[in-house]
Motif scaffolding. Sequence first.
Motif, PDB file in Angstrom:
ATOM      1  N   LYS A   1      11.784   4.299  10.508  1.00 38.03           N
ATOM      2  CA  LYS A   1      13.069   4.534  10.821  1.00 38.03           C
ATOM      3  C   LYS A   1      13.254   5.002  12.465  1.00 38.03           C
ATOM      4  CE  LYS A   1      11.887   9.380   9.210  1.00 38.03           C
ATOM      5  NZ  LYS A   1      12.210  10.399   8.317  1.00 38.03           N
ATOM      6  N   LEU A   2      12.097   5.120  12.884  1.00 37.76           N
ATOM      7  CA  LEU A   2      12.042   5.449  14.653  1.00 37.76           C
ATOM      8  C   LEU A   2      12.388   4.164  15.358  1.00 37.76           C
ATOM      9  CD1 LEU A   2       8.710   8.041  14.595  1.00 37.76           C
ATOM     10  CD2 LEU A   2      11.381   8.657  14.440  1.00 37.76           C
ATOM     11  N   SER A   3      12.956   4.224  16.189  1.00 35.69           N
ATOM     12  CA  SER A   3      13.147   3.382  17.148  1.00 35.69           C
ATOM     13  C   SER A   3      12.149   2.707  17.783  1.00 35.69           C
ATOM     14  CB  SER A   3      14.538   3.517  18.107  1.00 35.69           C
ATOM     15  OG  SER A   3      14.583   2.395  18.972  1.00 35.69           O
ATOM     16  N   GLY A   4      11.809   1.389  17.651  1.00 35.03           N
ATOM     17  CA  GLY A   4      10.558   0.679  18.260  1.00 35.03           C
ATOM     18  C   GLY A   4       9.111   1.221  17.685  1.00 35.03           C
ATOM     19  N   ALA A   5       9.060   1.838  16.713  1.00 36.01           N
ATOM     20  CA  ALA A   5       7.919   2.422  15.968  1.00 36.01           C
ATOM     21  C   ALA A   5       7.194   1.130  15.334  1.00 36.01           C
ATOM     22  CB  ALA A   5       8.206   3.332  15.054  1.00 36.01           C
ATOM     23  N   ASN A   6       8.057   0.225  14.703  1.00 38.98           N
ATOM     24  CA  ASN A   6       7.304  -0.838  14.240  1.00 38.98           C
ATOM     25  C   ASN A   6       6.864  -1.840  15.132  1.00 38.98           C
ATOM     26  OD1 ASN A   6       8.032  -0.079  11.545  1.00 38.98           O
ATOM     27  ND2 ASN A   6       9.756  -1.387  11.441  1.00 38.98           N
TER      28      ASN A   6
ATOM     29  N   GLY B   1       9.462  14.278  16.515  1.00 44.28           N
ATOM     30  CA  GLY B   1       9.895  13.193  16.483  1.00 44.28           C
ATOM     31  C   GLY B   1       8.585  12.287  17.084  1.00 44.28           C
ATOM     32  N   ASP B   2       7.402  12.756  16.901  1.00 49.90           N
ATOM     33  CA  ASP B   2       6.236  12.242  17.274  1.00 49.90           C
ATOM     34  C   ASP B   2       5.735  11.079  16.098  1.00 49.90           C
ATOM     35  OD1 ASP B   2       5.751  13.426  19.681  1.00 49.90           O
ATOM     36  OD2 ASP B   2       4.920  14.826  18.716  1.00 49.90           O
ATOM     37  N   LEU B   3       5.050  10.100  16.288  1.00 54.36           N
ATOM     38  CA  LEU B   3       4.395   9.295  15.328  1.00 54.36           C
ATOM     39  C   LEU B   3       2.898   9.475  15.220  1.00 54.36           C
ATOM     40  CD1 LEU B   3       4.829   5.312  15.693  1.00 54.36           C
ATOM     41  CD2 LEU B   3       2.771   6.227  15.433  1.00 54.36           C
ATOM     42  N   ILE B   4       2.785   9.813  13.915  1.00 53.37           N
ATOM     43  CA  ILE B   4       1.193  10.395  13.719  1.00 53.37           C
ATOM     44  C   ILE B   4       0.564   9.371  12.751  1.00 53.37           C
ATOM     45  CG2 ILE B   4       0.084  12.249  12.698  1.00 53.37           C
ATOM     46  CD1 ILE B   4       2.437  14.129  13.325  1.00 53.37           C
ATOM     47  N   LEU B   5      -0.714   9.125  12.805  1.00 52.11           N
ATOM     48  CA  LEU B   5      -1.440   8.105  12.152  1.00 52.11           C
ATOM     49  C   LEU B   5      -2.652   8.910  11.778  1.00 52.11           C
ATOM     50  CD1 LEU B   5      -1.208   4.820  13.739  1.00 52.11           C
ATOM     51  CD2 LEU B   5       0.326   5.400  12.093  1.00 52.11           C
TER      52      LEU B   5
ATOM     53  N   ILE C   1      -1.671  10.273  17.854  1.00 51.90           N
ATOM     54  CA  ILE C   1      -0.534  10.873  18.005  1.00 51.90           C
ATOM     55  C   ILE C   1       0.252   9.937  19.184  1.00 51.90           C
ATOM     56  CG2 ILE C   1       1.107  12.922  18.387  1.00 51.90           C
ATOM     57  CD1 ILE C   1      -0.969  14.526  17.292  1.00 51.90           C
ATOM     58  N   ALA C   2       1.472   9.263  18.860  1.00 49.66           N
ATOM     59  CA  ALA C   2       2.354   8.751  20.108  1.00 49.66           C
ATOM     60  C   ALA C   2       3.380   9.271  20.115  1.00 49.66           C
ATOM     61  CB  ALA C   2       2.432   7.172  19.601  1.00 49.66           C
ATOM     62  N   ARG C   3       4.144   9.291  21.698  1.00 50.50           N
ATOM     63  CA  ARG C   3       5.341   9.926  21.745  1.00 50.50           C
ATOM     64  C   ARG C   3       6.103   9.060  22.652  1.00 50.50           C
ATOM     65  NH1 ARG C   3       4.934  15.993  23.832  1.00 50.50           N
ATOM     66  NH2 ARG C   3       4.292  15.816  21.438  1.00 50.50           N
ATOM     67  N   LYS C   4       7.567   8.805  22.166  1.00 49.18           N
ATOM     68  CA  LYS C   4       8.198   7.926  23.029  1.00 49.18           C
ATOM     69  C   LYS C   4       8.780   8.633  24.161  1.00 49.18           C
ATOM     70  CE  LYS C   4      11.807   4.641  21.893  1.00 49.18           C
ATOM     71  NZ  LYS C   4      12.961   3.932  21.244  1.00 49.18           N
TER      72      LYS C   4
ATOM     73  N   TRP D   1       6.838   3.913  23.464  1.00 54.39           N
ATOM     74  CA  TRP D   1       5.993   4.582  22.817  1.00 54.39           C
ATOM     75  C   TRP D   1       4.452   4.745  23.382  1.00 54.39           C
ATOM     76  CZ3 TRP D   1       6.884   7.834  18.880  1.00 54.39           C
ATOM     77  CH2 TRP D   1       8.184   7.867  18.212  1.00 54.39           C
ATOM     78  N   MET D   2       3.852   5.736  23.542  1.00 52.53           N
ATOM     79  CA  MET D   2       2.559   5.635  24.031  1.00 52.53           C
ATOM     80  C   MET D   2       1.880   6.651  23.538  1.00 52.53           C
ATOM     81  SD  MET D   2       2.853   4.100  27.144  1.00 52.53           S
ATOM     82  CE  MET D   2       1.428   4.707  28.312  1.00 52.53           C
ATOM     83  N   ILE D   3       0.462   6.307  23.512  1.00 53.22           N
ATOM     84  CA  ILE D   3      -0.531   7.107  22.648  1.00 53.22           C
ATOM     85  C   ILE D   3      -0.951   8.249  23.464  1.00 53.22           C
ATOM     86  CG2 ILE D   3      -2.903   7.220  21.721  1.00 53.22           C
ATOM     87  CD1 ILE D   3      -2.468   4.219  21.097  1.00 53.22           C
ATOM     88  N   GLU D   4      -0.758   9.372  23.071  1.00 53.74           N
ATOM     89  CA  GLU D   4      -1.193  10.771  23.910  1.00 53.74           C
ATOM     90  C   GLU D   4      -2.216  11.311  23.269  1.00 53.74           C
ATOM     91  OE1 GLU D   4       2.067  13.565  24.320  1.00 53.74           O
ATOM     92  OE2 GLU D   4       3.206  12.109  25.725  1.00 53.74           O
ATOM     93  N   VAL D   5      -2.571  11.265  21.910  1.00 52.79           N
ATOM     94  CA  VAL D   5      -3.748  11.810  21.446  1.00 52.79           C
ATOM     95  C   VAL D   5      -4.687  10.784  20.638  1.00 52.79           C
ATOM     96  CG1 VAL D   5      -4.795  13.795  19.796  1.00 52.79           C
ATOM     97  CG2 VAL D   5      -2.886  14.126  21.512  1.00 52.79           C
ATOM     98  N   PHE D   6      -5.846  10.736  20.576  1.00 54.81           N
ATOM     99  CA  PHE D   6      -6.651   9.977  19.712  1.00 54.81           C
ATOM    100  C   PHE D   6      -7.905  10.777  19.430  1.00 54.81           C
ATOM    101  CE2 PHE D   6      -9.689   6.304  19.187  1.00 54.81           C
ATOM    102  CZ  PHE D   6      -9.263   5.978  18.028  1.00 54.81           C
ATOM    103  N   ILE D   7      -8.099  11.436  18.481  1.00 53.50           N
ATOM    104  CA  ILE D   7      -9.138  12.343  18.645  1.00 53.50           C
ATOM    105  C   ILE D   7      -9.544  12.613  17.121  1.00 53.50           C
ATOM    106  CG2 ILE D   7      -7.628  14.385  18.042  1.00 53.50           C
ATOM    107  CD1 ILE D   7      -9.274  15.739  20.298  1.00 53.50           C
TER     108      ILE D   7
END
Length: 238
Positions: A61-66, A134-138, A221-224, A229-235
């Motif tokens: 549902k987040l714009s550009g997430a797919n 509104g962050d994207l979390i994997l 964790i990515a933030r738009k 969208w840019m990856i801000e955390v990979f930990i």
Amino acid sequence: MRISLVVSIIACLGLAACERGKPPSEQLRDSVEQTIEGVAKTTVSDGLEAGPFAPRDECSKLSGANEFRNALGLIIAKRDADGLMALTDPQVKLDFGGGFGHATLRERLDDPQYRLWEELGALLDLGCATNAEGDLILPWYFAQDMKVDDAFGAMLALGNKVPVRRVAADDGEVVEHVAWDTVDLVEGYSDEPFLKVRTRVGREGFVAREQLRSLVDYRLIARKGEGGWMIEVFIAGD
């Protein structure tokens, strides 16, 4: 267990899961998209209802997430370090000891101590969540209340029918099946093929290590922003 992104890509490149006649780049793109889209269809598998922490997709549902996840999947499949940097904040946080940034990320990508390409690929199989910002979390489960007392002493069973065996052997008697739920480590983590665990109902037994994942394993964790969208955390860790 779910078929991993890496296995899916290998099958595709071997023409086992791709349409003949398509250019390899299109075959690869289609395979990545199908793998990511499949996460939303894990609520039922082999006739069994998915467990409480089965991968779910809240990010479509987040714009550009797919588009972001599809691009990331292609980058992972191609081992495209430059492409990954383009999707990653220059100050990306990589550990709790001060590790950050593109230079450190590049160094760790192929380092066998970190195996970051494989870790990234595993995340795309485990769903996607969002938070209040509104962050994207994997993975998806990392944004959930896992209802455990010790996140370091618990593991997630990766599947709808993960066997808990009486002894640490592939043919050991099954005392319970666990479906996408947590189990507690009884004797701590080790590199042994089987780990001794305790299920939510109190049964103890052994589960194949490859069918378990630490609750504090790698997450992204990515933030738009203005550039997408840019990856801000990979930990990993806590």
